[in-house]
Design a protein around this motif. Structure first.
Motif, mmCIF file in Angstrom:
data_model
loop_
_atom_site.group_PDB
_atom_site.id
_atom_site.type_symbol
_atom_site.label_atom_id
_atom_site.label_comp_id
_atom_site.label_asym_id
_atom_site.label_seq_id
_atom_site.Cartn_x
_atom_site.Cartn_y
_atom_site.Cartn_z
ATOM 1 N N ALA A 32 -30.002 -13.470 88.516
ATOM 2 C CA ALA A 32 -30.420 -12.662 87.361
ATOM 3 C C ALA A 32 -30.669 -13.551 86.147
ATOM 4 O O ALA A 32 -31.634 -13.335 85.389
ATOM 5 C CB ALA A 32 -29.345 -11.620 87.048
ATOM 6 N N LEU A 33 -29.815 -14.561 85.936
ATOM 7 C CA LEU A 33 -30.014 -15.488 84.818
ATOM 8 C C LEU A 33 -31.321 -16.251 84.984
ATOM 9 O O LEU A 33 -32.088 -16.418 84.025
ATOM 10 C CB LEU A 33 -28.841 -16.453 84.712
ATOM 11 N N THR A 35 -33.894 -15.208 86.534
ATOM 12 C CA THR A 35 -34.954 -14.231 86.287
ATOM 13 C C THR A 35 -35.240 -14.108 84.799
ATOM 14 O O THR A 35 -36.405 -14.141 84.363
ATOM 15 C CB THR A 35 -34.553 -12.851 86.853
ATOM 16 N N VAL A 36 -34.187 -13.973 84.010
ATOM 17 C CA VAL A 36 -34.355 -13.870 82.561
ATOM 18 C C VAL A 36 -35.021 -15.127 82.005
ATOM 19 O O VAL A 36 -35.969 -15.058 81.202
ATOM 20 C CB VAL A 36 -32.982 -13.642 81.879
ATOM 21 N N MET A 37 -34.547 -16.288 82.429
ATOM 22 C CA MET A 37 -35.106 -17.545 81.942
ATOM 23 C C MET A 37 -36.578 -17.688 82.339
ATOM 24 O O MET A 37 -37.403 -18.149 81.552
ATOM 25 C CB MET A 37 -34.291 -18.718 82.484
ATOM 26 N N ALA A 38 -36.892 -17.306 83.575
ATOM 27 C CA ALA A 38 -38.266 -17.453 84.068
ATOM 28 C C ALA A 38 -39.240 -16.549 83.320
ATOM 29 O O ALA A 38 -40.400 -16.922 83.107
ATOM 30 C CB ALA A 38 -38.314 -17.146 85.567
ATOM 31 N N ILE A 164 -33.717 -21.186 92.210
ATOM 32 C CA ILE A 164 -34.992 -21.864 92.461
ATOM 33 C C ILE A 164 -36.000 -20.887 93.054
ATOM 34 O O ILE A 164 -37.168 -20.834 92.642
ATOM 35 C CB ILE A 164 -34.787 -23.064 93.406
ATOM 36 N N CYS A 165 -35.552 -20.112 94.043
ATOM 37 C CA CYS A 165 -36.444 -19.145 94.684
ATOM 38 C C CYS A 165 -36.927 -18.090 93.701
ATOM 39 O O CYS A 165 -38.105 -17.699 93.710
ATOM 40 C CB CYS A 165 -35.735 -18.490 95.864
ATOM 41 N N VAL A 166 -36.030 -17.622 92.852
ATOM 42 C CA VAL A 166 -36.408 -16.632 91.837
ATOM 43 C C VAL A 166 -37.457 -17.211 90.897
ATOM 44 O O VAL A 166 -38.460 -16.568 90.565
ATOM 45 C CB VAL A 166 -35.158 -16.173 91.049
ATOM 46 N N LEU A 300 -21.634 -16.312 82.031
ATOM 47 C CA LEU A 300 -22.836 -17.126 81.894
ATOM 48 C C LEU A 300 -24.087 -16.255 81.867
ATOM 49 O O LEU A 300 -25.028 -16.522 81.099
ATOM 50 C CB LEU A 300 -22.908 -18.131 83.046
ATOM 51 N N LEU A 301 -24.118 -15.210 82.691
ATOM 52 C CA LEU A 301 -25.263 -14.302 82.680
ATOM 53 C C LEU A 301 -25.387 -13.606 81.334
ATOM 54 O O LEU A 301 -26.485 -13.533 80.753
ATOM 55 C CB LEU A 301 -25.122 -13.265 83.799
#
Length: 311
Positions: A32-33, A35-38, A164-166, A300-301
């Motif tokens: 999820a983190l 995802t947010v960063m991406a 990495i996959c996300v 962390l999330l």
């Protein structure tokens, strides 16, 4: 509540117990983190990725299916080992709570569900191309302790694949064509690998004697509990160092003061985790394993999301 409802609820509980669904809280927050960063970092082209519900659903389904397939496969290949180990003899397969045939079918269905999710929901074909190799690597962990003491690191790397996959699922070929765009997810993956390796070594201390007597490979069986706990501490020190590097690497995504501040909390949680477990005093391993790790991943999330989305 009628008997049918009770039976249905009980069966669902058995399946969730088989795959340790509650332990999803370890890996999912890092996906999820990522995802947010991406979604908050600009693409190399200067654009920002479009946030679509379909993409989020695909990431969630892939995480659930991949993890469920790997956990069920682990229970299948370890059935005989689990039956011999007093700590694990009560698990669903050795105890006869679930049948081997239905777990095989469940594993196959989850594997197909994972591959299908990459095809039907995600915005590019990179996840589909990587789906089978990734799934093979995830399941390969279950066989690792038969030939290497680095099985704990294998698990760490397996879980580290999720950010990495996300990242690649969201940002696609542009990210591969610009290696600098991959620095943040790679550092995040390294954080996950070091963290998981350390806590899996702690967890494996419970089976140090059994592993040694059964010819299974693990850090505790090879170096003893005291040596294994020292290695786990080193792994977690590396993780804390990598977290500091992530603060720098994640600036383009928006990681900032909140994420940096939560580093202190994570460091204290790691210290607490290691204070709960000592050679000859392993009765609090589950507390050190679940409660502390859940707090670390969620902290962390939360901190990363606040930085990326609102600051």
């Amino acid at each position: 509540m009628n008997q049918t409802t009770k039976t249905t609820g009980s069966r669902l509980g058995d399946w969730l117990g088989l795959i340790r669904f509650s332990h999803t809280i370890f890996a999912l927050p890092f996906a999820a983190l990522a995802t947010v960063m991406a979604f908050t970092a600009r693409l190399p082209s200067g654009e920002t990725p479009t946030l679509r519900f379909r993409d989020l659903a695909g990431i969630l389904l892939c995480m659930i299916f991949a993890r469920s397939a790997a956990m069920a496969f682990n229970r299948l290949v370890d059935q005989r080992i689990d039956a011999k180990n007093p700590r694990t003899a009560g698990r669903h397969l050795p105890a006869g709570i679930l049948g081997r045939g239905e777990v095989v079918m469940f594993t196959a269905m989850c594997s197909v569900g994972f591959i299908a999710s990459t095809l039907l929901f995600l915005p590019n074909r990179i996840p589909l191309i990587a789906s089978v190799p990734v799934l093979m690597f995830l399941c390969g962990y279950s066989l690792a302790k038969r030939f290497t003491s680095a099985a704990h690191l294998w698990l760490g790397v397996a879980l580290s694949l999720s950010p990495i996959c996300v990242w690649l699922a969201i940002r696609g070929p542009q990210s591969i064509a610009n290696p600098a765009d991959l620095i943040a997810p790679l550092v995040l993956a390294a954080v996950v690998a070091a963290w998981v390796t350390g806590f899996d070594i702690i967890y494996a201390c419970q089976d140090a004697d059994f592993d040694a007597e059964s010819g299974l490979h693990s850090i505790p069986a090879r170096f003893g509990v005291a040596g294994a706990l020292r290695i786990a501490r080193i792994s977690h020190m590396v993780m804390l160092g990598l977290l500091l590097a992530l603060i720098w690497a994640g600036r383009a995504s928006g990681l900032g003061p909140i994420f940096a501040g939560v580093w202190v909390l994570v460091a204290l949680l790691v210290i607490r985790q290691h204070s709960l477990v000592r050679p000859g005093e392993l009765d609090r391993v589950n507390q050190a394993f679940f409660d502390t790790n859940a707090a670390i991943s969620l902290a962390l999330l939360a901190a990363g999301s606040i930085d990326c989305i609102w600051l």
